[in-house]
Design a protein around this motif. Structure first.
Motif, PDB file in Angstrom:
ATOM      1  N   PRO A  83       0.937  -1.312   0.165  1.00 45.47           N
ATOM      2  CA  PRO A  83      -0.057   0.057   0.097  1.00 45.47           C
ATOM      3  C   PRO A  83       0.970   1.113  -0.130  1.00 45.47           C
ATOM      4  O   PRO A  83       1.738   1.346   0.551  1.00 45.47           O
ATOM      5  CB  PRO A  83      -0.889  -0.070   1.300  1.00 45.47           C
ATOM      6  CG  PRO A  83       0.060  -1.086   2.305  1.00 45.47           C
ATOM      7  CD  PRO A  83       0.790  -2.092   1.224  1.00 45.47           C
TER       8      PRO A  83
ATOM      9  N   ASP B 137      -3.120   4.676  -0.201  1.00 47.34           N
ATOM     10  CA  ASP B 137      -3.890   3.594  -0.266  1.00 47.34           C
ATOM     11  C   ASP B 137      -4.245   3.480   0.908  1.00 47.34           C
ATOM     12  O   ASP B 137      -5.391   3.122   1.530  1.00 47.34           O
ATOM     13  CB  ASP B 137      -3.126   2.409  -0.655  1.00 47.34           C
ATOM     14  CG  ASP B 137      -2.882   2.219  -2.114  1.00 47.34           C
ATOM     15  OD1 ASP B 137      -3.677   3.102  -2.913  1.00 47.34           O
ATOM     16  OD2 ASP B 137      -1.940   1.690  -2.551  1.00 47.34           O
TER      17      ASP B 137
ATOM     18  N   GLN C  24      -7.925   3.159   2.338  1.00 49.83           N
ATOM     19  CA  GLN C  24      -8.563   1.789   3.171  1.00 49.83           C
ATOM     20  C   GLN C  24      -9.312   2.315   4.568  1.00 49.83           C
ATOM     21  O   GLN C  24     -10.073   1.622   4.851  1.00 49.83           O
ATOM     22  CB  GLN C  24      -7.175   0.989   3.382  1.00 49.83           C
ATOM     23  CG  GLN C  24      -7.577  -0.317   4.337  1.00 49.83           C
ATOM     24  CD  GLN C  24      -8.683  -1.175   3.736  1.00 49.83           C
ATOM     25  OE1 GLN C  24      -8.757  -1.359   2.502  1.00 49.83           O
ATOM     26  NE2 GLN C  24      -9.188  -2.025   4.440  1.00 49.83           N
TER      27      GLN C  24
ATOM     28  N   ILE D 243      -4.388  -5.723  -2.849  1.00 52.97           N
ATOM     29  CA  ILE D 243      -3.616  -5.074  -3.946  1.00 52.97           C
ATOM     30  C   ILE D 243      -2.894  -6.197  -4.608  1.00 52.97           C
ATOM     31  O   ILE D 243      -2.587  -7.141  -4.229  1.00 52.97           O
ATOM     32  CB  ILE D 243      -2.370  -4.229  -3.225  1.00 52.97           C
ATOM     33  CG1 ILE D 243      -2.980  -3.160  -2.465  1.00 52.97           C
ATOM     34  CG2 ILE D 243      -1.465  -3.633  -4.496  1.00 52.97           C
ATOM     35  CD1 ILE D 243      -1.780  -2.560  -1.689  1.00 52.97           C
TER      36      ILE D 243
END
Length: 454
Positions: free
Chosen positions: A311, A315, A319, A340
């Motif tokens: 990540p 990201d 999330q 991912i």
């Protein structure tokens, strides 16, 4: 809405060392009818006006963006092929002029802007649209005229440049031009979470972060996860189709008694990440599909096409947002799984994509300004008995969607000296095979449709 120029804007013409030449209407027509390197076809010969005239791009507000050293610049593409910088209203004659101006604001020592490789149209680099134009109107053209621009742009988004000699020293003779994936890999070095410290608005949001283990932060994983092999197959297939980042959602069920999150279906988003207009319609269609199948939204996935499946700071924040929204949709706790997929990273083991499930733990209360902590999630993978018609239909829809895209992967090219891109996707998907061996014949039909697109 299509943009119109303001009455008296400031026009910036200086594009550094590589500003595009303006062509007359007659010269633009000659571009399409001429062939070979002796014609008007040069790196500077294809302008935004040419792409607009031939329908490869369309005017629009906020259609153009530049990401440079953690900063983002947004521009409007005007009817005449010029660019209006949203922040100041300045008008630029070319991508290079705009890119050079913006990059010098961040880095005064910057001499040129590498405009076509730096500026993105609705999320995709302009140089990819130039390539598409060349394939259509100048199929005999030397594609190195375009690839030179992509190689110049290693500074974009803070990525580390790799010398050309290092990129090509292991290539076999005759494979230099088709080793596209290896040549354009750009190493993004992950950082440890403990080295991040407090939030820093100047930090590159694309910085990758290593995953921690739940045990390393003195916690237990608060839920169990089971993922269907058909979910992995469809997700992996989607991520293999394009050199651009893709995204999709995960449907399944959450059992509060057993604390088991079961992921049963992947829902690829057939849209561009920068296309906000169609995104809402696509998400609404996915919501209806979830409801019709009696499933709940349980997570999301996205790809890092040529980078590690770890990540980024962006990201991590996304999330955390998803987790909070999903938890707020009912009275009790419900986890949200992030995945991912890294299909074309050359650090992968063999041809299989790296698939990374993760979750984000909020920062300690005494350090509320820290980033969330990305942690690896242990998952049980459940092999399906057969490939469902739903998954097969979704695969065909994806093929149709990317068929004419400028960033579709060329499956007749080489992933490595002994493996084509087609071999690569077949090998990776074989790791998610259902028990019924008839699936291979079904997938061969899908692969044949991919070959037709090339």
């Amino acid at each position: 809405m299509i943009s119109e120029q303001p009455c008296s804007p400031q026009v910036v013409e200086d594009g550094g060392e590589e500003d595009e030449e303006e062509l007359s209407g007659g010269e633009e027509s000659d571009l399409r009818s001429s062939s070979g390197r002796g014609s008007l076809l040069t790196r500077r010969g294809i302008t935004l006006r040419v792409l607009l005239k031939d329908g490869l791009v369309e005017p629009g507000d906020g259609a153009l963006t530049i990401h440079y050293l953690g900063k983002k610049f947004v521009g409007d593409l005007l009817n005449d092929g010029k660019i209006r910088w949203v922040e100041t209203g300045q008008i630029f004659n070319s991508p290079s002029a705009w890119a050079t101006h913006c990059k010098r604001l961040v880095n005064p020592a910057k001499k040129s802007g590498c405009g076509w490789a730096s500026v993105r149209y609705r999320g995709q680099k302009l140089v990819q649209y130039k390539t598409s134009w060349l394939h259509k109107y100048q199929p005999s053209a030397d594609m190195s005229l375009v690839s030179e621009e992509e190689d110049e742009d290693d500074e974009e988004e803070g990525k580390t440049a790799v010398p050309a000699e290092e990129k090509n020293k292991n290539a076999k003779p005759g494979l230099h031009d088709i080793m596209v994936a290896r040549r354009t890999d750009r190493e993004r070095i992950p950082v440890r979470y403990g080295n991040l410290g407090a939030r820093d608005p100047t930090r590159d949001p694309h910085t990758l972060v290593e995953l921690s283990a739940f045990s390393a932060i003195n916690r237990f994983q608060p839920f169990n996860v089971a993922v269907s092999s058909n979910v992995l197959l469809l997700m992996d297939f989607h991520c293999h189709l394009t050199t651009s980042e893709v995204v999709g959602y995960l449907g399944g069920r959450w059992d509060t008694t057993t604390q088991l999150l079961t992921v049963l279906r992947a829902f690829p988003c057939r849209t561009r990440l920068a296309d906000k207009e169609s995104a809402s319609a696509v998400e609404e269609e996915i919501c209806q599909n979830l409801f019709m199948r009696g499933l709940s939204l349980v997570g999301w996935y996205h790809s890092h096409p040529r980078g590690p499946a770890l990540p980024s700071l962006q990201d991590i924040d996304s999330q955390m947002d998803h987790q909070l929204r999903l938890q707020g949709s009912n009275n009790g706790f419900q986890p949200c799984l992030g995945i991912i997929c890294g299909p074309y990273y050359h650090g992968n083991q063999g041809v299989a994509s790296t698939i990374t499930p993760f979750w984000v733990v909020p920062p300690p209360e005494q350090r509320p300004n820290d980033y969330g902590i990305p942690v690896a999630v242990e998952v049980t993978y459940v092999q399906d008995n057969f490939l469902t018609s739903d998954v097969l239909n979704e695969m065909m829809l994806l093929v149709d969607y990317y068929r004419t895209a400028p960033d579709i992967v060329q499956f007749n090219q080489y992933w490595c000296p002994d493996t084509t891109m087609m071999d690569k996707i077949k090998g990776s998907l074989s790791g998610h095979a259902p028990k019924d061996q008839a699936y291979s014949q079904i997938l061969e039909h899908v692969y044949s449709q991919l070959s037709i697109t090339q």
